[in-house]
Design a protein around this motif. Structure first.
Motif, PDB file in Angstrom:
ATOM      1  N   HIS A   4       1.588   2.263   2.366  1.00  0.00           N
ATOM      2  CA  HIS A   4       2.739   3.171   2.271  1.00  0.00           C
ATOM      3  C   HIS A   4       3.955   2.571   2.950  1.00  0.00           C
ATOM      4  O   HIS A   4       3.831   1.791   3.890  1.00  0.00           O
ATOM      5  CB  HIS A   4       2.409   4.509   2.931  1.00  0.00           C
ATOM      6  N   CYS A   5       5.115   2.975   2.470  1.00  0.00           N
ATOM      7  CA  CYS A   5       6.369   2.550   3.094  1.00  0.00           C
ATOM      8  C   CYS A   5       6.360   2.976   4.564  1.00  0.00           C
ATOM      9  O   CYS A   5       6.047   4.122   4.886  1.00  0.00           O
ATOM     10  CB  CYS A   5       7.527   3.203   2.355  1.00  0.00           C
ATOM     11  N   VAL A   6       6.653   2.027   5.421  1.00  0.00           N
ATOM     12  CA  VAL A   6       6.675   2.352   6.857  1.00  0.00           C
ATOM     13  C   VAL A   6       8.109   2.559   7.361  1.00  0.00           C
ATOM     14  O   VAL A   6       8.355   2.607   8.556  1.00  0.00           O
ATOM     15  CB  VAL A   6       5.960   1.249   7.689  1.00  0.00           C
ATOM     16  N   ARG A   7       9.012   2.622   6.434  1.00  0.00           N
ATOM     17  CA  ARG A   7      10.436   2.881   6.736  1.00  0.00           C
ATOM     18  C   ARG A   7      11.009   1.871   7.744  1.00  0.00           C
ATOM     19  O   ARG A   7      11.732   2.227   8.664  1.00  0.00           O
ATOM     20  CB  ARG A   7      10.621   4.309   7.260  1.00  0.00           C
ATOM     21  N   CYS A   8      10.634   0.627   7.548  1.00  0.00           N
ATOM     22  CA  CYS A   8      11.112  -0.408   8.485  1.00  0.00           C
ATOM     23  C   CYS A   8      12.539  -0.838   8.181  1.00  0.00           C
ATOM     24  O   CYS A   8      13.214  -1.428   9.020  1.00  0.00           O
ATOM     25  CB  CYS A   8      10.185  -1.625   8.413  1.00  0.00           C
ATOM     26  N   GLY A   9      12.987  -0.587   6.942  1.00  0.00           N
ATOM     27  CA  GLY A   9      14.367  -0.936   6.574  1.00  0.00           C
ATOM     28  C   GLY A   9      14.576  -2.405   6.228  1.00  0.00           C
ATOM     29  O   GLY A   9      15.701  -2.841   5.980  1.00  0.00           O
ATOM     30  N   ARG A  10      13.493  -3.186   6.181  1.00  0.00           N
ATOM     31  CA  ARG A  10      13.688  -4.621   5.881  1.00  0.00           C
ATOM     32  C   ARG A  10      14.265  -4.825   4.483  1.00  0.00           C
ATOM     33  O   ARG A  10      15.041  -5.740   4.258  1.00  0.00           O
ATOM     34  CB  ARG A  10      12.350  -5.363   5.983  1.00  0.00           C
ATOM     35  N   CYS A  11      13.828  -3.978   3.549  1.00  0.00           N
ATOM     36  CA  CYS A  11      14.332  -4.127   2.173  1.00  0.00           C
ATOM     37  C   CYS A  11      15.840  -3.872   2.137  1.00  0.00           C
ATOM     38  O   CYS A  11      16.565  -4.520   1.383  1.00  0.00           O
ATOM     39  CB  CYS A  11      13.587  -3.209   1.214  1.00  0.00           C
ATOM     40  N   VAL A  12      16.296  -2.949   2.955  1.00  0.00           N
ATOM     41  CA  VAL A  12      17.737  -2.632   2.994  1.00  0.00           C
ATOM     42  C   VAL A  12      18.496  -3.827   3.577  1.00  0.00           C
ATOM     43  O   VAL A  12      19.544  -4.228   3.076  1.00  0.00           O
ATOM     44  CB  VAL A  12      17.988  -1.363   3.848  1.00  0.00           C
ATOM     45  N   PRO A  45      16.617  -0.127  -1.544  1.00  0.00           N
ATOM     46  CA  PRO A  45      15.568  -0.355  -2.550  1.00  0.00           C
ATOM     47  C   PRO A  45      14.438   0.667  -2.482  1.00  0.00           C
ATOM     48  O   PRO A  45      13.912   1.088  -3.514  1.00  0.00           O
ATOM     49  CB  PRO A  45      15.057  -1.758  -2.208  1.00  0.00           C
ATOM     50  N   THR A  46      14.057   1.087  -1.295  1.00  0.00           N
ATOM     51  CA  THR A  46      12.925   2.015  -1.188  1.00  0.00           C
ATOM     52  C   THR A  46      13.234   3.342  -1.893  1.00  0.00           C
ATOM     53  O   THR A  46      12.365   3.940  -2.512  1.00  0.00           O
ATOM     54  CB  THR A  46      12.524   2.198   0.292  1.00  0.00           C
ATOM     55  N   LYS A  47      14.508   3.769  -1.812  1.00  0.00           N
ATOM     56  CA  LYS A  47      14.880   5.026  -2.490  1.00  0.00           C
ATOM     57  C   LYS A  47      14.887   4.831  -4.006  1.00  0.00           C
ATOM     58  O   LYS A  47      14.479   5.708  -4.761  1.00  0.00           O
ATOM     59  CB  LYS A  47      16.260   5.472  -2.021  1.00  0.00           C
ATOM     60  N   VAL A  81      10.273  -9.169   1.119  1.00  0.00           N
ATOM     61  CA  VAL A  81      10.222  -8.900   2.570  1.00  0.00           C
ATOM     62  C   VAL A  81       9.396  -7.682   2.931  1.00  0.00           C
ATOM     63  O   VAL A  81       9.111  -7.452   4.109  1.00  0.00           O
ATOM     64  CB  VAL A  81      11.650  -8.718   3.163  1.00  0.00           C
ATOM     65  N   CYS A  82       8.990  -6.878   1.941  1.00  0.00           N
ATOM     66  CA  CYS A  82       8.345  -5.590   2.254  1.00  0.00           C
ATOM     67  C   CYS A  82       6.973  -5.792   2.916  1.00  0.00           C
ATOM     68  O   CYS A  82       6.068  -6.350   2.300  1.00  0.00           O
ATOM     69  CB  CYS A  82       8.188  -4.766   0.976  1.00  0.00           C
ATOM     70  N   PRO A  83       6.778  -5.330   4.165  1.00  0.00           N
ATOM     71  CA  PRO A  83       5.478  -5.507   4.830  1.00  0.00           C
ATOM     72  C   PRO A  83       4.391  -4.624   4.214  1.00  0.00           C
ATOM     73  O   PRO A  83       3.204  -4.901   4.387  1.00  0.00           O
ATOM     74  CB  PRO A  83       5.762  -5.097   6.283  1.00  0.00           C
ATOM     75  N   ALA A  84       4.793  -3.582   3.470  1.00  0.00           N
ATOM     76  CA  ALA A  84       3.805  -2.704   2.826  1.00  0.00           C
ATOM     77  C   ALA A  84       3.383  -3.258   1.461  1.00  0.00           C
ATOM     78  O   ALA A  84       2.582  -2.652   0.768  1.00  0.00           O
ATOM     79  CB  ALA A  84       4.388  -1.309   2.664  1.00  0.00           C
ATOM     80  N   LYS A  85       3.946  -4.438   1.111  1.00  0.00           N
ATOM     81  CA  LYS A  85       3.609  -5.117  -0.151  1.00  0.00           C
ATOM     82  C   LYS A  85       3.900  -4.255  -1.380  1.00  0.00           C
ATOM     83  O   LYS A  85       3.201  -4.336  -2.399  1.00  0.00           O
ATOM     84  CB  LYS A  85       2.129  -5.561  -0.187  1.00  0.00           C
ATOM     85  N   LEU A  86       4.904  -3.421  -1.273  1.00  0.00           N
ATOM     86  CA  LEU A  86       5.273  -2.596  -2.434  1.00  0.00           C
ATOM     87  C   LEU A  86       6.018  -3.465  -3.442  1.00  0.00           C
ATOM     88  O   LEU A  86       6.895  -4.247  -3.056  1.00  0.00           O
ATOM     89  CB  LEU A  86       6.166  -1.435  -1.986  1.00  0.00           C
ATOM     90  N   ASN A  87       5.650  -3.327  -4.710  1.00  0.00           N
ATOM     91  CA  ASN A  87       6.337  -4.114  -5.735  1.00  0.00           C
ATOM     92  C   ASN A  87       7.611  -3.362  -6.140  1.00  0.00           C
ATOM     93  O   ASN A  87       7.699  -2.751  -7.205  1.00  0.00           O
ATOM     94  CB  ASN A  87       5.418  -4.367  -6.927  1.00  0.00           C
ATOM     95  N   LEU A  88       8.586  -3.443  -5.253  1.00  0.00           N
ATOM     96  CA  LEU A  88       9.788  -2.632  -5.422  1.00  0.00           C
ATOM     97  C   LEU A  88      10.557  -3.011  -6.684  1.00  0.00           C
ATOM     98  O   LEU A  88      11.021  -2.141  -7.422  1.00  0.00           O
ATOM     99  CB  LEU A  88      10.690  -2.796  -4.190  1.00  0.00           C
ATOM    100  N   VAL A  89      10.677  -4.323  -6.941  1.00  0.00           N
ATOM    101  CA  VAL A  89      11.498  -4.724  -8.080  1.00  0.00           C
ATOM    102  C   VAL A  89      10.873  -4.272  -9.398  1.00  0.00           C
ATOM    103  O   VAL A  89      11.578  -3.878 -10.339  1.00  0.00           O
ATOM    104  CB  VAL A  89      11.805  -6.236  -8.049  1.00  0.00           C
TER     105      VAL A  89
HETATM  106  S1  SF4 Z   1      10.587  -2.928   3.295  1.00  0.00           S
HETATM  107 FE1  SF4 Z   1       8.890  -1.819   2.388  1.00  0.00          FE
HETATM  108  S2  SF4 Z   1       8.016  -0.685   4.078  1.00  0.00           S
HETATM  109 FE2  SF4 Z   1      10.037  -1.367   4.781  1.00  0.00          FE
HETATM  110  S3  SF4 Z   1      11.414   0.338   4.246  1.00  0.00           S
HETATM  111 FE3  SF4 Z   1      11.446  -1.046   2.544  1.00  0.00          FE
HETATM  112  S4  SF4 Z   1       9.889  -0.226   1.135  1.00  0.00           S
HETATM  113 FE4  SF4 Z   1       9.502   0.663   3.139  1.00  0.00          FE
END
Ligand code: SF4
Ligand code: SF4
Length: 457
Positions: free
Chosen positions: A384-392, A401-403, A433-441
């Motif tokens: 799950h997204c840990v709201r780390c903000g790295r994607c931003v 990106p997470t939104k 960069v996502c540590p939760a390995k979400l395939n955001l793109v």
């Molecule tokens: S980088 Fe991944 S885990 Fe971190 S806020 Fe973005 S979506 Fe969530």
């Protein structure tokens, strides 16, 4: 941005955000371009560019010669198609491209005498180009545009936008600067790099011709500072011409059009805007070489250089291939897959598409194949997204990106639109960069498709 300064241009040579993935270019950067032999068949999808498909103008059973037009781009934003081999047109077929699109295609079976592909490559690499500064004024701007259109040239950096549209003179949007994109910032890919090293005269000549078509006052070839040999060759070829070479900081996605304009000219392209809004036309280095060949040697676009790289291919190479050759043949030409090959990507790992059907053909927009091993793709569990903000922090378009990904996952296109999903350039930095390995793109691509469907309803 550190102390990097861009000599002679108002930009800083870089842009905010972005990432530095390992480039893995050493696998193929020193592999000089090899020429692929004429294949037994080629398969030519009628849509190989952004815009409207071209119209097939040959019938099955008809004999065609090398370079003959077989599909005509009738709409303004369309590109014609030419036979890369001499042969007989087979029954019409459908093909599925690596990006999943299923398209009508013309298949040609090789027959009769073929032009040796080495000769076609020599016309690009040719060491006796007319001196660039001497030859380009022989051509009138509109003649250059018409020839580019007749030759079916599209952007060869990946987006495959018809080139004649980019260089068409336009009274309402004047172009000051032609930027030639030689950044090739995707990891693994080195086909543009090899072309800059092996055919710099063709690139400079094409840039002068395209610059003349569009009436640009400035012409600048943009290269990242991790390609010193390419920079040296281009500077040599551009000496005593108006073409300048801008050396940019190496950062991903420096090759994206908006970031190039920011890095070199310091100009922001507004959301929903185009480089032309800032008085800029942008084209890729390989496109410029193809323009030069088409205009000076009178040869339409039938071949391109691609990279085949990654630890999953036996012999990484850069290859000059006919459009329409199957990716399976390309893989064979590189000695086949290694036993631990796990994933085949059309293009580079950041923006490319994973696929498995190697019967798909090389198209004008194919920059190459990246083949990764099990070790490289060891599947990390999505969490799950840990709201780390790295994607931003990584997003070069200042998006969240997470939104965007959540709006897509919950099929809320209206919300995705409000979050400016269309501004996403699909660079893949957020997924990287996502540590939760979400395939955001991947989710964002789906979100864009949902928004298009929702607006059409
Ligand atoms: S980088 Fe991944 S885990 Fe971190 S806020 Fe973005 S979506 Fe969530
Ligand atoms: S949201 Fe789009 S532009 Fe931003 S990092 Fe992700 S893929 Fe790149």
């Amino acid at each position: 941005m550190g102390l990097f300064r861009l000599k002679g241009f108002p930009g800083t040579g870089s842009f905010p955000h972005g990432i530095h993935p390992p480039d893995n270019k050493a696998l193929s950067a020193n592999m000089a371009v090899e020429v692929m032999e004429t294949p037994g068949t080629v398969t030519l999808p009628l849509l190989q560019h952004l815009g409207v498909p071209c119209k097939q103008i040959v019938k099955s059973g008809e004999t065609v010669s090398y370079g003959q037009m077989v599909g005509k781009g009738e709409a303004f934003v369309s590109a014609s198609l030419h036979a890369p081999i001499a042969g007989k047109v087979k029954r019409n077929i459908k093909v599925t491209l690596p990006n999943g699109r299923r398209l009508d295609a013309i298949a040609i079976q090789a027959e009769g005498e073929q032009i040796p592909p080495e000769r076609i490559w020599e016309d690009v690499r040719f060491t006796q180009w007319p001196r660039p500064k001497d030859c380009f004024t022989d051509y009138e701007p509109m003649d250059i545009v018409k020839k580019i259109q007749a030759s079916g040239i599209v952007g060869l950096g990946g987006a495959a936008f018809p080139t004649h549209v980019k260089v068409m003179p336009n009274d309402t949007r004047m172009i000051d600067t032609l930027m030639v994109n030689g950044c090739e910032c995707e990891p693994y890919l080195t086909c543009d790099y090899r072309l800059m090293v092996e055919a710099p005269e063709a690139i400079v000549t094409g840039a002068l011709l395209a610059g003349r078509a569009v009436s640009a006052r400035e012409i600048v070839i943009c290269v990242e500072d991790n390609k010193p040999e390419a920079i040296r060759h281009l500077q040599d070829a551009a000496r005593k011409t108006v073409v300048q070479v801008a050396v940019l900081k190496t950062k991903y996605p420096q090759g994206s059009e908006k970031h190039l304009v920011k890095a070199v000219l310091g100009l922001e392209i507004p959301l929903g805007g185009l480089p032309a809004d800032a008085g800029v036309a942008i084209s890729n280095v390989q496109t410029m070489a193809t323009v030069a060949r088409s205009i000076i040697k009178d040869i339409p676009m039938t071949h391109r250089v691609i990279s085949v790289s990654g630890r999953g291919i036996c012999n990484p190479k850069n290859i000059f291939v006919p459009i329409g050759v199957s990716l399976a043949q390309v893989v064979d030409f590189c000695g086949g897959l290694t036993p631990d090959a796990a994933r085949i990507i059309s293009g580079g790992p950041m923006m490319g598409f994973s696929f498995s059907d190697l019967s798909a053909p090389v198209t004008k927009g194919s920059s190459g194949l990246t083949i990764l091993t099990h070790d490289e793709v060891r599947k990390a569990e999505e969490t799950h997204c840990v709201r780390c903000g790295r994607c931003v922090d990584a997003c070069p378009m200042n998006l969240v990106p997470t939104k965007l990904a959540l709006a897509a996952r919950y099929k809320n296109p209206e919300l995705a639109g409000q979050y400016h999903i269309r501004a996403c350039v699909e660079c893949g930095s957020c997924s990287y960069v996502c540590p939760a390995k979400l395939n955001l793109v991947q989710l964002i691509r789906e979100g864009k498709a949902q928004l298009n469907a929702w607006e059409r309803r």
